[in-house]
Enzyme design. Structure first.
Site, PDB file in Angstrom:
ATOM      1  N   MET A 125       4.668 -16.240  -1.480  1.00  0.00           N
ATOM      2  CA  MET A 125       5.496 -16.357  -2.248  1.00  0.00           C
ATOM      3  C   MET A 125       6.399 -15.790  -0.818  1.00  0.00           C
ATOM      4  SD  MET A 125       3.558 -14.839  -5.806  1.00  0.00           S
ATOM      5  CE  MET A 125       1.772 -14.583  -4.135  1.00  0.00           C
ATOM      6  N   SER A 132       8.343  -7.629  -3.170  1.00  0.00           N
ATOM      7  CA  SER A 132       7.868  -8.086  -4.261  1.00  0.00           C
ATOM      8  C   SER A 132       8.957  -8.032  -4.968  1.00  0.00           C
ATOM      9  CB  SER A 132       8.125  -6.040  -4.029  1.00  0.00           C
ATOM     10  OG  SER A 132       7.299  -5.201  -3.673  1.00  0.00           O
ATOM     11  N   ILE A 157       0.589 -15.306   5.277  1.00  0.00           N
ATOM     12  CA  ILE A 157       0.544 -16.108   3.886  1.00  0.00           C
ATOM     13  C   ILE A 157      -1.196 -16.241   4.627  1.00  0.00           C
ATOM     14  CG2 ILE A 157       0.593 -18.454   3.058  1.00  0.00           C
ATOM     15  CD1 ILE A 157       3.077 -16.406   2.099  1.00  0.00           C
ATOM     16  N   TYR A 235       7.292 -18.388 -14.008  1.00  0.00           N
ATOM     17  CA  TYR A 235       5.980 -18.176 -15.127  1.00  0.00           C
ATOM     18  C   TYR A 235       4.286 -18.174 -15.070  1.00  0.00           C
ATOM     19  CZ  TYR A 235       3.937 -19.639 -19.464  1.00  0.00           C
ATOM     20  OH  TYR A 235       3.089 -19.904 -20.490  1.00  0.00           O
ATOM     21  N   GLU A 244      -5.295 -12.713  -9.791  1.00  0.00           N
ATOM     22  CA  GLU A 244      -5.616 -11.897  -8.625  1.00  0.00           C
ATOM     23  C   GLU A 244      -5.392 -10.383  -8.190  1.00  0.00           C
ATOM     24  OE1 GLU A 244      -1.593 -13.868  -6.380  1.00  0.00           O
ATOM     25  OE2 GLU A 244      -2.327 -12.556  -4.687  1.00  0.00           O
ATOM     26  N   GLN A 281     -23.041  22.238   1.447  1.00  0.00           N
ATOM     27  CA  GLN A 281     -21.858  22.635   0.072  1.00  0.00           C
ATOM     28  C   GLN A 281     -20.749  21.209   0.025  1.00  0.00           C
ATOM     29  OE1 GLN A 281     -19.948  25.792  -1.902  1.00  0.00           O
ATOM     30  NE2 GLN A 281     -21.947  25.234  -3.340  1.00  0.00           N
ATOM     31  N   GLY A 342     -16.777  12.279  14.971  1.00  0.00           N
ATOM     32  CA  GLY A 342     -16.157  11.124  15.644  1.00  0.00           C
ATOM     33  C   GLY A 342     -16.593   9.755  15.825  1.00  0.00           C
ATOM     34  N   GLY A 366       0.776  -8.250  -4.767  1.00  0.00           N
ATOM     35  CA  GLY A 366       1.808  -6.714  -5.608  1.00  0.00           C
ATOM     36  C   GLY A 366       1.853  -5.718  -5.476  1.00  0.00           C
TER      37      GLY A 366
HETATM   38  C1  LIG Z   1      -2.300  -8.724   5.452  1.00  0.00           C
HETATM   39  C2  LIG Z   1      -1.761  -9.328   4.629  1.00  0.00           C
HETATM   40  C3  LIG Z   1      -2.105 -10.585   3.624  1.00  0.00           C
HETATM   41  C4  LIG Z   1      -0.318 -11.015   2.500  1.00  0.00           C
HETATM   42  N1  LIG Z   1      -1.008 -12.596   1.537  1.00  0.00           N
HETATM   43  C5  LIG Z   1      -0.670 -13.000   1.348  1.00  0.00           C
HETATM   44  C6  LIG Z   1      -0.516 -14.369   0.718  1.00  0.00           C
HETATM   45  O1  LIG Z   1      -1.433 -14.621   0.790  1.00  0.00           O
HETATM   46  N2  LIG Z   1       0.735 -14.908   0.363  1.00  0.00           N
HETATM   47  C7  LIG Z   1       2.180 -14.092  -0.183  1.00  0.00           C
HETATM   48  O2  LIG Z   1       2.798 -14.738  -0.870  1.00  0.00           O
HETATM   49  N3  LIG Z   1       1.642 -13.088   0.276  1.00  0.00           N
HETATM   50  C8  LIG Z   1       1.212 -12.553   0.665  1.00  0.00           C
HETATM   51  N4  LIG Z   1       1.172 -11.115   1.172  1.00  0.00           N
HETATM   52  C9  LIG Z   1       1.898 -10.534   1.335  1.00  0.00           C
HETATM   53  C10 LIG Z   1       2.492  -9.374   0.183  1.00  0.00           C
HETATM   54  O3  LIG Z   1       2.112  -9.652  -1.440  1.00  0.00           O
HETATM   55  C11 LIG Z   1       3.677  -8.171   0.340  1.00  0.00           C
HETATM   56  O4  LIG Z   1       3.516  -7.917   1.808  1.00  0.00           O
HETATM   57  C12 LIG Z   1       3.542  -7.842  -1.178  1.00  0.00           C
HETATM   58  O5  LIG Z   1       4.365  -7.851  -1.534  1.00  0.00           O
HETATM   59  C13 LIG Z   1       5.076  -6.078  -1.243  1.00  0.00           C
HETATM   60  O6  LIG Z   1       6.157  -7.298  -0.109  1.00  0.00           O
HETATM   61  P1  LIG Z   1       7.147  -6.314   1.438  1.00  0.00           P
HETATM   62  O7  LIG Z   1       5.982  -6.055   2.509  1.00  0.00           O
HETATM   63  O8  LIG Z   1       7.919  -7.634   1.232  1.00  0.00           O
HETATM   64  O9  LIG Z   1       7.492  -4.672   0.924  1.00  0.00           O
HETATM   65  P2  LIG Z   1       8.708  -4.553  -0.094  1.00  0.00           P
HETATM   66  O10 LIG Z   1       8.251  -5.906  -1.450  1.00  0.00           O
HETATM   67  O11 LIG Z   1       9.835  -4.622   0.260  1.00  0.00           O
HETATM   68  O12 LIG Z   1       8.387  -3.336  -0.572  1.00  0.00           O
HETATM   69  C14 LIG Z   1       8.555  -1.933   0.158  1.00  0.00           C
HETATM   70  C15 LIG Z   1       8.049  -0.838  -0.463  1.00  0.00           C
HETATM   71  O13 LIG Z   1       8.737  -0.794  -1.360  1.00  0.00           O
HETATM   72  C16 LIG Z   1       8.375  -0.611  -2.256  1.00  0.00           C
HETATM   73  N5  LIG Z   1       8.911  -0.997  -3.536  1.00  0.00           N
HETATM   74  C17 LIG Z   1       9.839  -2.616  -4.049  1.00  0.00           C
HETATM   75  N6  LIG Z   1      10.424  -2.459  -4.794  1.00  0.00           N
HETATM   76  C18 LIG Z   1       9.866  -1.735  -5.359  1.00  0.00           C
HETATM   77  C19 LIG Z   1      11.054  -1.168  -6.713  1.00  0.00           C
HETATM   78  N7  LIG Z   1      11.069  -1.472  -7.837  1.00  0.00           N
HETATM   79  N8  LIG Z   1      10.099   1.001  -7.021  1.00  0.00           N
HETATM   80  C20 LIG Z   1       9.594   1.159  -6.112  1.00  0.00           C
HETATM   81  N9  LIG Z   1       9.498   0.911  -5.044  1.00  0.00           N
HETATM   82  C21 LIG Z   1       9.398  -0.437  -4.961  1.00  0.00           C
HETATM   83  C22 LIG Z   1       7.262  -1.003  -2.363  1.00  0.00           C
HETATM   84  O14 LIG Z   1       6.450  -0.986  -3.020  1.00  0.00           O
HETATM   85  C23 LIG Z   1       6.874  -1.099  -0.716  1.00  0.00           C
HETATM   86  O15 LIG Z   1       6.346   0.054  -0.909  1.00  0.00           O
HETATM   87  C24 LIG Z   1       0.390 -10.557   2.041  1.00  0.00           C
HETATM   88  C25 LIG Z   1       0.321  -9.261   2.683  1.00  0.00           C
HETATM   89  C26 LIG Z   1      -0.743  -8.749   3.364  1.00  0.00           C
HETATM   90  C27 LIG Z   1       0.161  -6.993   4.144  1.00  0.00           C
END
Ligand SMILES: Cc1cc2nc3c(=O)[nH]c(=O)nc-3n(C[C@H](O)[C@H](O)[C@H](O)COP(=O)(O)OP(=O)(O)OC[C@H]3O[C@@H](n4cnc5c(N)ncnc54)[C@H](O)[C@@H]3O)c2cc1C
Length: 381
Positions: A125, A132, A157, A235, A244, A281, A342, A366
């Site tokens: 995705m 996001s 991915i 959807y 997930e 403690q 450490g 997400g």
């Molecule tokens: C190790 C790893 C494995 C992954 N595996 C997959 C995979 O298999 N398939 C896949 O498709 N993706 C995968 N991802 C991607 C992951 O799902 C995305 O990194 C994640 O959804 C966030 O998207 P972004 O990195 O573009 O951050 P952004 O969307 O740019 O977000 C950056 C910051 O802004 C915040 N933000 C964004 N929109 C809003 C809002 N409306 N309100 C408040 N805050 C907001 C976010 O919470 C975040 O803190 C992977 C990521 C990692 C690191």
């Protein structure tokens, strides 16, 4: 806490999974961390052991169990900090898309291989420009006769390098209004001309999980590989993202319990000022706080699991679990590292890796901020 959701056969299964993880995974974690990938043979061994797609029917070559068997696999891998072994992503996230929305021909073609470990799945995705905000993806799949012509780039991915099948979210109607109505899901097979896997990405934790960029350039995907209906991709994703998120919650709880357990032992064995550090403690308060959080987390999660298996609508609760359990794991891993002094900062100590592995849990599947947005919507905002 005594867990009441598992039957006797689940307990027997857990014992065999634990033994398998001890022999087939734990001794190799470091090698795989250095390679940034786990070997393909591991998947075949897991398939032969009935550890993949545990919930899927026997007619597809799967064990024919239920989601609780999958839960056990996730818990045992998380407990052993096998963070690169992405069975649950394949079995409980990718395969359910094909199982729920695929045509009979698609199921016959791919499900048996998915159950045996011959075929490894991924879901793509996220793009460099958007994560996001899924509806803002730029990858396009434009119909041309019996094919879609796929163009775009995906990043981060999981299983990206090993994957034989990747479910790609793309815009079949880039001009759709609202934008999410233009999203469709295509199953793209490795080796399709125009589909290239990029480099393995270097991460601060979860080092043995292969995380890659994927490129699609005039990649012709047969229309027969469309999953479900055109324009319904968003959807379908919303429907399946629930499980997930729940899997993240399950893994985080199990990982936190494991870190806590060995830290408790460490606190009993390590001495300072002539006594075990667990006698201070402050150590006891920290351990008491963590034990409380783990107990609360376990109660909430096991209740949620029962509701999920019963098919209830648990959208709000899965989002709650995803953010709370991942934040809880981060707190526990951080605190346990502190109690190791450490040594906690040394790579050869498990707690240091658990701390780094934990960090991503509030980001992927997400972000936790997005989880809270969904919860707030459920509260009427
Ligand atoms: C190790 C790893 C494995 C992954 N595996 C997959 C995979 O298999 N398939 C896949 O498709 N993706 C995968 N991802 C991607 C992951 O799902 C995305 O990194 C994640 O959804 C966030 O998207 P972004 O990195 O573009 O951050 P952004 O969307 O740019 O977000 C950056 C910051 O802004 C915040 N933000 C964004 N929109 C809003 C809002 N409306 N309100 C408040 N805050 C907001 C976010 O919470 C975040 O803190 C992977 C990521 C990692 C690191």
């Amino acid at each position: 806490m005594e867990r009441t959701l598992f039957r006797e056969e689940h307990d027997v299964f857990r014992k065999s999974v634990r033994a398998w993880v001890e022999t087939e995974v734990v001794p190799f974690r470091e090698t795989w961390e250095e390679a940034n990938i786990v070997p393909r043979e591991l998947w075949l061994k897991a398939g032969a052991m009935g550890l993949l797609c545990c919930w899927m029917e026997e007619k597809w070559g799967a064990p024919g169990g239920d989601f609780l068997y999958s839960t056990i696999v996730t818990e045992e891998l998380s407990r052993a900090r096998a963070s690169g072994v992405a069975f649950s992503l394949h079995s409980d996230i990718v395969v359910p898309y094909i199982h729920s929305f695929g045509s009979e021909a698609q199921k016959q073609r791919w499900l048996p291989g998915c159950a045996s470990g011959k075929l490894i799945g991924a879901v793509a995705m996220t793009e460099p420009g958007t994560g996001s905000d899924l509806a803002a993806i730029k990858t396009t799949a434009i119909r041309d006769g019996d094919h879609y012509v796929l163009n775009g780039q995906k990043t981060f991915i999981s299983n990206g390098h090993l994957c034989d099948l990747v479910i790609v979210a793309a815009k079949t109607d880039p001009a759709a209004n609202p934008p999410h109505a233009g999203v469709s899901l295509l199953i793209v097979e490795a080796g399709t001309p125009g589909f290239q896997k990029g480099r393995l990405l270097k991460k601060i934790g979860m080092k043995s999980q292969d995380t890659a960029e994927l490129f699609f350039e005039d990649c012709r995907v047969p229309v027969a590989n469309l999953l479900g209906k055109e324009g319904k991709g968003f959807y379908y994703l919303m429907q399946k993202l629930q499980q997930e998120r729940l899997i993240v919650g399950i893994g985080c709880q199990a990982a936190a319990e494991a870190v806590f357990d060995y830290t408790l032992t460490y606190c009993q064995e390590r001495t300072a000022f002539g006594q075990a550090i667990g006698k201070f403690q402050n150590s006891q308060f920290k351990l008491a706080e963590m034990a409380t959080e783990l107990e609360i987390g376990r109660h909430f999660l096991d209740r949620l699991l029962l509701d999920h298996v019963a098919g209830k609508d648990v959208l709000k609760e899965t989002c709650m679990s995803k953010w709370w359990h991942s934040d809880m794991l981060k707190r526990v891993a951080d605190q346990c590292l502190q109690l190791h002094g450490g040594y906690g900062y040394m790579e050869e100590y498990e707690v240091s890796k658990a701390f780094l592995d934990a960090r991503v849990q509030s980001i992927f599947a997400g972000t936790n901020e997005i989880m809270k947005i969904v919860i707030a919507k459920q509260l009427g905002f």
